[in-house]
Design a protein around this motif. Sequence first.
Motif, PDB file in Angstrom:
ATOM      1  N   UNK A 149       0.830  -1.208   0.000  1.00 20.68           N
ATOM      2  CA  UNK A 149       0.000   0.000   0.000  1.00 20.68           C
ATOM      3  C   UNK A 149       0.859   1.249   0.000  1.00 20.68           C
ATOM      4  N   UNK A 150       1.955   1.220   0.759  1.00 22.13           N
ATOM      5  CA  UNK A 150       2.815   2.401   0.867  1.00 22.13           C
ATOM      6  C   UNK A 150       3.636   2.625  -0.390  1.00 22.13           C
ATOM      7  N   UNK A 151       3.940   1.574  -1.125  1.00 18.42           N
ATOM      8  CA  UNK A 151       4.608   1.732  -2.415  1.00 18.42           C
ATOM      9  C   UNK A 151       3.636   2.268  -3.462  1.00 18.42           C
ATOM     10  N   UNK A 152       2.397   1.794  -3.421  1.00 13.96           N
ATOM     11  CA  UNK A 152       1.408   2.227  -4.412  1.00 13.96           C
ATOM     12  C   UNK A 152       1.021   3.690  -4.225  1.00 13.96           C
ATOM     13  N   UNK A 153       0.833   4.095  -2.972  1.00 10.72           N
ATOM     14  CA  UNK A 153       0.452   5.477  -2.654  1.00 10.72           C
ATOM     15  C   UNK A 153       1.427   5.973  -1.590  1.00 10.72           C
ATOM     16  N   UNK A 154       2.542   6.581  -2.008  1.00 10.85           N
ATOM     17  CA  UNK A 154       3.611   6.951  -1.065  1.00 10.85           C
ATOM     18  C   UNK A 154       3.302   8.240  -0.298  1.00 10.85           C
ATOM     19  N   UNK A 155       2.462   8.111   0.710  1.00  7.91           N
ATOM     20  CA  UNK A 155       2.023   9.276   1.467  1.00  7.91           C
ATOM     21  C   UNK A 155       3.187  10.011   2.121  1.00  7.91           C
ATOM     22  N   UNK A 156       4.134   9.265   2.669  1.00 13.90           N
ATOM     23  CA  UNK A 156       5.257   9.923   3.349  1.00 13.90           C
ATOM     24  C   UNK A 156       6.101  10.739   2.382  1.00 13.90           C
ATOM     25  N   UNK A 157       6.295  10.242   1.176  1.00 15.66           N
ATOM     26  CA  UNK A 157       7.053  11.008   0.179  1.00 15.66           C
ATOM     27  C   UNK A 157       6.333  12.296  -0.178  1.00 15.66           C
ATOM     28  N   UNK A 158       5.005  12.199  -0.306  1.00 14.98           N
ATOM     29  CA  UNK A 158       4.230  13.398  -0.625  1.00 14.98           C
ATOM     30  C   UNK A 158       4.301  14.410   0.514  1.00 14.98           C
TER      31      UNK A 158
END
Length: 286
Positions: free
Chosen positions: A269-278
């Motif tokens: 999930x974190x690779x698909x939607x990288x919230x922390x990077x955003x």
Amino acid sequence: MNASSPAPLAALIQMTSGIDPDTNLATIDRALAEAAARGAAMAFLPEMSLLLDRDRTRSGALMAREVDSAWPSALQAMAQRHDIWLHSGSMPLLADDGERRVNRSHVIAADGSIRARYDKIHMFDVALPSGENWRESASYVGGDALAIVETPLGLMGLSICYDLRFPELYRALADRGATVIAIPAAFTVSTGEAHWHVLMRARAIETQCHVVAAAQCGTHADGRQTYGHSVTIDPWGAILADAKGEEAMTGKDYVLALASVDAAASERARLAIPLERSRAMRNITP
């Protein structure tokens, strides 16, 4: 866990806890035996699993500090006997100062050792459209510390019931590495019908964690009614298990809902939607 190992099973134990701790403990013992027999790595109890009683005078006769209470040790013995990790949901105990109570969770390893404690932070002080009024802070003092613990399901962040409505708590748990979040509950029927599933799914989606939420359900000895629908939700927001509502409890003192908790799901999930990077890229001045 290597790539060929099956994902561990979480067993959610949905109960209709009452005002007699011995009866509740007997129910828990039977439920743990079934959970272990069905291969669960960890079992989860609902909020106030050992005592659910709105009569503060009657319940007050049973209150003790943790060091003097027989309840944690009873659950420790059960976890060890059934060789299963156990999340206690929560239980009422006297605060260390002996004045008000705390609503406390314990995470107990299969060897019987207590690996973590958590005191519910947010007090359920509400006046609902249904006419229900609850003032948890009249008897309870809120906790002031986050709790995260390594378990067979992964690094687990702890919370209880009304905490669900405060997303900043879950963001803090995720920031500290949690991939699984426990939310034991005793939700009212009216708020459950309106908010339970949507909030549980939101907490899973926004943190990209599994959510495991064992719940009280049905009509209790003290007169209250709770919503049930113990759920396990994956980091994409999919409901993996739902124990349903009061109809599921007919003629039963507990219902078991099992679901696999895939440790790799958070990473996907974190690779698909990288919230922390955003978040790291944003440049917003308050």
